[in-house]
Design a protein around this motif. Structure first.
Motif, PDB file in Angstrom:
ATOM      1  N   MET A   1       0.653  -0.975   0.019  1.00  0.00           N
ATOM      2  CA  MET A   1      -0.220   0.007  -0.036  1.00  0.00           C
ATOM      3  C   MET A   1       0.925   1.272   0.079  1.00  0.00           C
ATOM      4  O   MET A   1       0.627   2.215  -0.810  1.00  0.00           O
ATOM      5  CB  MET A   1      -0.831  -0.035   1.180  1.00  0.00           C
ATOM      6  CG  MET A   1      -1.936  -0.908   1.300  1.00  0.00           C
ATOM      7  SD  MET A   1      -3.203  -0.927   2.309  1.00  0.00           S
ATOM      8  CE  MET A   1      -3.980  -2.393   1.930  1.00  0.00           C
ATOM      9  N   PHE A   2       1.841   1.327   0.928  1.00  0.00           N
ATOM     10  CA  PHE A   2       2.404   2.655   1.106  1.00  0.00           C
ATOM     11  C   PHE A   2       3.388   2.892  -0.254  1.00  0.00           C
ATOM     12  O   PHE A   2       2.991   3.883  -1.040  1.00  0.00           O
ATOM     13  CB  PHE A   2       3.490   2.642   2.283  1.00  0.00           C
ATOM     14  CG  PHE A   2       4.358   3.948   2.333  1.00  0.00           C
ATOM     15  CD1 PHE A   2       3.665   4.550   2.912  1.00  0.00           C
ATOM     16  CD2 PHE A   2       5.461   3.963   1.554  1.00  0.00           C
ATOM     17  CE1 PHE A   2       4.613   5.920   3.357  1.00  0.00           C
ATOM     18  CE2 PHE A   2       6.574   5.174   1.820  1.00  0.00           C
ATOM     19  CZ  PHE A   2       5.832   6.494   2.612  1.00  0.00           C
ATOM     20  N   PRO A   3       4.117   2.012  -0.841  1.00  0.00           N
ATOM     21  CA  PRO A   3       4.881   2.292  -1.969  1.00  0.00           C
ATOM     22  C   PRO A   3       4.061   2.694  -3.221  1.00  0.00           C
ATOM     23  O   PRO A   3       4.226   3.138  -4.019  1.00  0.00           O
ATOM     24  CB  PRO A   3       5.753   1.165  -2.277  1.00  0.00           C
ATOM     25  CG  PRO A   3       5.263   0.064  -1.218  1.00  0.00           C
ATOM     26  CD  PRO A   3       4.557   0.515  -0.158  1.00  0.00           C
ATOM     27  N   THR A   4       2.951   1.922  -3.212  1.00  0.00           N
ATOM     28  CA  THR A   4       1.943   1.790  -4.374  1.00  0.00           C
ATOM     29  C   THR A   4       1.166   3.373  -4.490  1.00  0.00           C
ATOM     30  O   THR A   4       1.173   4.009  -5.490  1.00  0.00           O
ATOM     31  CB  THR A   4       1.021   0.952  -4.431  1.00  0.00           C
ATOM     32  OG1 THR A   4       1.857  -0.539  -4.394  1.00  0.00           O
ATOM     33  CG2 THR A   4      -0.057   0.951  -5.654  1.00  0.00           C
ATOM     34  N   ILE A   5       0.605   3.656  -3.356  1.00  0.00           N
ATOM     35  CA  ILE A   5       0.162   5.245  -3.145  1.00  0.00           C
ATOM     36  C   ILE A   5       1.044   6.005  -3.529  1.00  0.00           C
ATOM     37  O   ILE A   5       0.699   7.026  -4.207  1.00  0.00           O
ATOM     38  CB  ILE A   5      -0.592   5.032  -1.746  1.00  0.00           C
ATOM     39  CG1 ILE A   5      -1.677   3.905  -1.537  1.00  0.00           C
ATOM     40  CG2 ILE A   5      -1.121   6.567  -1.564  1.00  0.00           C
ATOM     41  CD1 ILE A   5      -2.173   4.328  -0.049  1.00  0.00           C
ATOM     42  N   PHE A   6       2.200   5.933  -2.942  1.00  0.00           N
ATOM     43  CA  PHE A   6       3.295   6.861  -3.055  1.00  0.00           C
ATOM     44  C   PHE A   6       3.777   7.163  -4.781  1.00  0.00           C
ATOM     45  O   PHE A   6       3.803   8.199  -5.093  1.00  0.00           O
ATOM     46  CB  PHE A   6       4.580   6.581  -2.412  1.00  0.00           C
ATOM     47  CG  PHE A   6       5.487   7.720  -2.020  1.00  0.00           C
ATOM     48  CD1 PHE A   6       5.284   8.108  -0.630  1.00  0.00           C
ATOM     49  CD2 PHE A   6       6.323   8.394  -2.749  1.00  0.00           C
ATOM     50  CE1 PHE A   6       6.406   9.187  -0.078  1.00  0.00           C
ATOM     51  CE2 PHE A   6       7.135   9.092  -2.719  1.00  0.00           C
ATOM     52  CZ  PHE A   6       7.097   9.725  -1.092  1.00  0.00           C
ATOM     53  N   SER A   7       3.887   6.156  -5.341  1.00  0.00           N
ATOM     54  CA  SER A   7       4.277   6.213  -6.768  1.00  0.00           C
ATOM     55  C   SER A   7       2.950   6.547  -7.719  1.00  0.00           C
ATOM     56  O   SER A   7       3.244   7.355  -8.404  1.00  0.00           O
ATOM     57  CB  SER A   7       4.804   4.901  -7.409  1.00  0.00           C
ATOM     58  OG  SER A   7       3.631   3.749  -7.221  1.00  0.00           O
ATOM     59  N   LEU A   8       1.901   6.250  -7.222  1.00  0.00           N
ATOM     60  CA  LEU A   8       0.752   6.745  -7.851  1.00  0.00           C
ATOM     61  C   LEU A   8       0.436   8.091  -7.811  1.00  0.00           C
ATOM     62  O   LEU A   8       0.067   8.766  -8.728  1.00  0.00           O
ATOM     63  CB  LEU A   8      -0.655   5.951  -7.834  1.00  0.00           C
ATOM     64  CG  LEU A   8      -0.754   4.364  -8.273  1.00  0.00           C
ATOM     65  CD1 LEU A   8      -1.840   3.729  -7.672  1.00  0.00           C
ATOM     66  CD2 LEU A   8      -0.636   4.496  -9.642  1.00  0.00           C
ATOM     67  N   ALA A   9       0.645   8.536  -6.586  1.00  0.00           N
ATOM     68  CA  ALA A   9       0.504  10.064  -6.271  1.00  0.00           C
ATOM     69  C   ALA A   9       1.509  10.837  -6.866  1.00  0.00           C
ATOM     70  O   ALA A   9       1.309  11.921  -7.347  1.00  0.00           O
ATOM     71  CB  ALA A   9       0.365  10.063  -4.945  1.00  0.00           C
ATOM     72  N   LEU A  10       2.711  10.452  -7.317  1.00  0.00           N
ATOM     73  CA  LEU A  10       3.728  11.051  -7.701  1.00  0.00           C
ATOM     74  C   LEU A  10       3.897  11.225  -9.266  1.00  0.00           C
ATOM     75  O   LEU A  10       4.530  11.995  -9.937  1.00  0.00           O
ATOM     76  CB  LEU A  10       5.141  10.717  -7.201  1.00  0.00           C
ATOM     77  CG  LEU A  10       5.637  11.097  -5.914  1.00  0.00           C
ATOM     78  CD1 LEU A  10       7.041  10.534  -5.575  1.00  0.00           C
ATOM     79  CD2 LEU A  10       5.212  12.625  -5.575  1.00  0.00           C
ATOM     80  N   ARG A  11       2.756  10.434 -10.109  1.00  0.00           N
ATOM     81  CA  ARG A  11       2.903  10.311 -11.376  1.00  0.00           C
ATOM     82  C   ARG A  11       2.693  11.752 -12.088  1.00  0.00           C
ATOM     83  O   ARG A  11       1.727  12.325 -11.816  1.00  0.00           O
ATOM     84  CB  ARG A  11       1.892   9.123 -11.873  1.00  0.00           C
ATOM     85  CG  ARG A  11       1.696   9.022 -13.405  1.00  0.00           C
ATOM     86  CD  ARG A  11       0.828   7.863 -13.416  1.00  0.00           C
ATOM     87  NE  ARG A  11       0.950   6.423 -13.151  1.00  0.00           N
ATOM     88  CZ  ARG A  11       0.322   5.261 -13.154  1.00  0.00           C
ATOM     89  NH1 ARG A  11      -0.740   5.530 -13.419  1.00  0.00           N
ATOM     90  NH2 ARG A  11       0.951   4.223 -12.622  1.00  0.00           N
ATOM     91  N   ASP A  12       3.484  11.821 -12.975  1.00  0.00           N
ATOM     92  CA  ASP A  12       3.331  12.969 -14.185  1.00  0.00           C
ATOM     93  C   ASP A  12       3.376  14.449 -13.281  1.00  0.00           C
ATOM     94  O   ASP A  12       2.839  15.383 -13.549  1.00  0.00           O
ATOM     95  CB  ASP A  12       2.056  12.933 -14.638  1.00  0.00           C
ATOM     96  CG  ASP A  12       1.821  11.824 -15.494  1.00  0.00           C
ATOM     97  OD1 ASP A  12       3.084  11.328 -16.229  1.00  0.00           O
ATOM     98  OD2 ASP A  12       0.875  11.446 -15.870  1.00  0.00           O
TER      99      ASP A  12
END
Length: 423
Positions: free
Chosen positions: A353-364
């Motif tokens: 959850m933490f790394p996935t939310i982090f990467s999705l939130a930083l996209r673009d």
């Protein structure tokens, strides 16, 4: 010109560094994730240790976690600005140096046997780790294509979980075991204060060595994430701030509720397993079962890293949130070993959850990536607030029904995986 930067240009810029170069960078970064997981988990050893040394009540002992999460809240935004100016590599070196200084400050704190100095040292240490988080997480996210960013971050975060798994054994040998060897009460108190010197000096040395190594490494530069890339005007896709990106703001909420839910469950595990209608375990025995909760997170991140090579990250996040919510509901509505293993099994689905939310939130986010990373790390303060709210519920509804709060948290994460991350 900055507004024209997109994911494809990012991918090509990284590719110019060569696949071997950024693979080497990823391998190097795993050491950082291991170290801050290791140091963070040592707090679980430090709390009972200093509680005994200074005869603290539980509120006073919890100031250890308050100082740690307080550093995320206070330092994350300035850290984002610092990393934007210095770049990821220099930001990492800065974080390592500050964390090393923080570990070194445990020596005078132990010599003077002053609880306030321990808290100050812990805040400095946590500030360094905050800068590391702000720099390293988006850097891993940027070292390759955006489609596999969640997979990369889950892989490196798995080594963070490895650190949390190893740390209790290290702490029990070098800290807790020594505390029982002194004969008199006064001698024991002095010994317990002194015993933290060696492990934290070792950590200070290790962090200093890592700082030197990372200062010398030839790591790829993600130029479109720096101020220079924007030509002095920080615009990207028509935005002048990361806060203008809905998926980033919702991602920060996701980080807040995720960390809150994870820490809440971990904080109440021993008491939950001690309930007579669950398994009625004594505290010492129940504490051993916490390893299943945190160990599940490590296993899940390795699995998740492989799965997200084939399945979209948002879909995997939504599935894990749904499973975590269902397991907590089983723990609320059942009893005995079923309730025990249901709540312990949540760790496996917390994993990605933490790394996935982090990467999705930083996209673009382009040149606003460092600012976005600072905002996300600030949201980690949920680990201080949500457990407090669950404590209020436990006092009024009972410990079992209080777990409804993490269910609500996982409900929001489910929404973020399905829709929020795409807004």
């Amino acid at each position: 010109m900055a507004s024209s930067i997109n994911t494809s240009s990012h991918t090509s810029s990284v590719s110019e560094a060569g696949n071997g170069n950024y693979r080497f960078a990823l391998v190097s970064l795993t050491s950082l994730f291991f170290m801050w997981g290791f140091i963070t988990c040592l707090n679980d050893i430090l709390i009972p240790h200093l509680k005994a040394v200074f005869s603290l009540n539980y509120t006073q002992a919890m100031l250890i976690q308050f100082c740690f999460f307080g550093a995320y809240f206070l330092v994350s935004i300035p850290a984002g600005q610092l990393v934007k100016r210095l770049g990821y590599q220099k930001g990492i070196v800065t974080g390592l140096v500050i964390a090393s200084i923080g570990c070194g400050l445990f020596y005078p704190a132990a010599s003077l046997a002053t609880y306030g100095l321990f808290l100050g040292a812990l805040f400095v240490l946590a500030s360094g780790i905050t800068i590391l988080q702000v720099a390293a997480n988006p850097y891993v996210n940027a070292l390759g294509s955006s489609e596999t960013a969640s997979s990369r971050l889950n892989l490196t975060q798995a080594f963070n979980s490895l650190g949390t798994t190893v740390a209790p054994f290290f702490g029990s040998i070098l800290i807790l075991s020594v505390a029982t060897t002194a004969s008199s009460e006064l001698a024991q108190a002095n010994a317990e204060a002194e015993v933290v010197k060696l492990p934290y000096l070792l950590l200070a040395a290790a962090l200093a060595v890592l700082a030197v190594i990372f200062a010398k490494l030839d790591l790829p530069v993600i130029r479109e994430h720096t101020e220079a890339a924007a030509g002095g005007v920080q615009t990207h896709l028509g935005k002048t701030s990361a806060l203008q990106s809905t998926h980033l703001v919702l991602g920060a909420v996701g980080i807040f509720v995720y960390v809150g839910a994870e820490v809440s469950i971990g904080s109440f595990l021993v008491n939950f397993l001690g309930e007579s209608h669950i398994v009625g375990m004594p505290e010492e025995q129940a504490a051993h079962y916490i390893a299943y909760y945190w160990g599940g997170a490590m296993v899940g991140r390795f699995i998740g890293s492989a799965v997200m090579q084939k399945i979209p990250a948002g879909a995997v996040l939504a599935f894990n949130a749904l499973m975590a919510a269902l397991l907590v509901l089983v723990a609320i509505t059942s009893s005995g070993t079923l309730a025990m293993w249901a709540i312990l099994g949540v760790g496996l689905f917390n994993s990605i959850m933490f790394p996935t939310i982090f990467s999705l939130a930083l996209r673009d986010l382009g040149p606003h990536t460092s600012q976005g990373s600072g905002i996300l790390c600030l949201a980690i303060v949920g680990g201080a607030i949500v457990p407090l709210l669950q404590g209020v519920l436990a006092d009024n509804l009972g410990i079992q029904l209080a777990f409804i709060l993490p269910v609500v948290c996982y409900g929001f994460i489910l929404f973020y995986g399905v829709k929020g991350s795409k807004m």
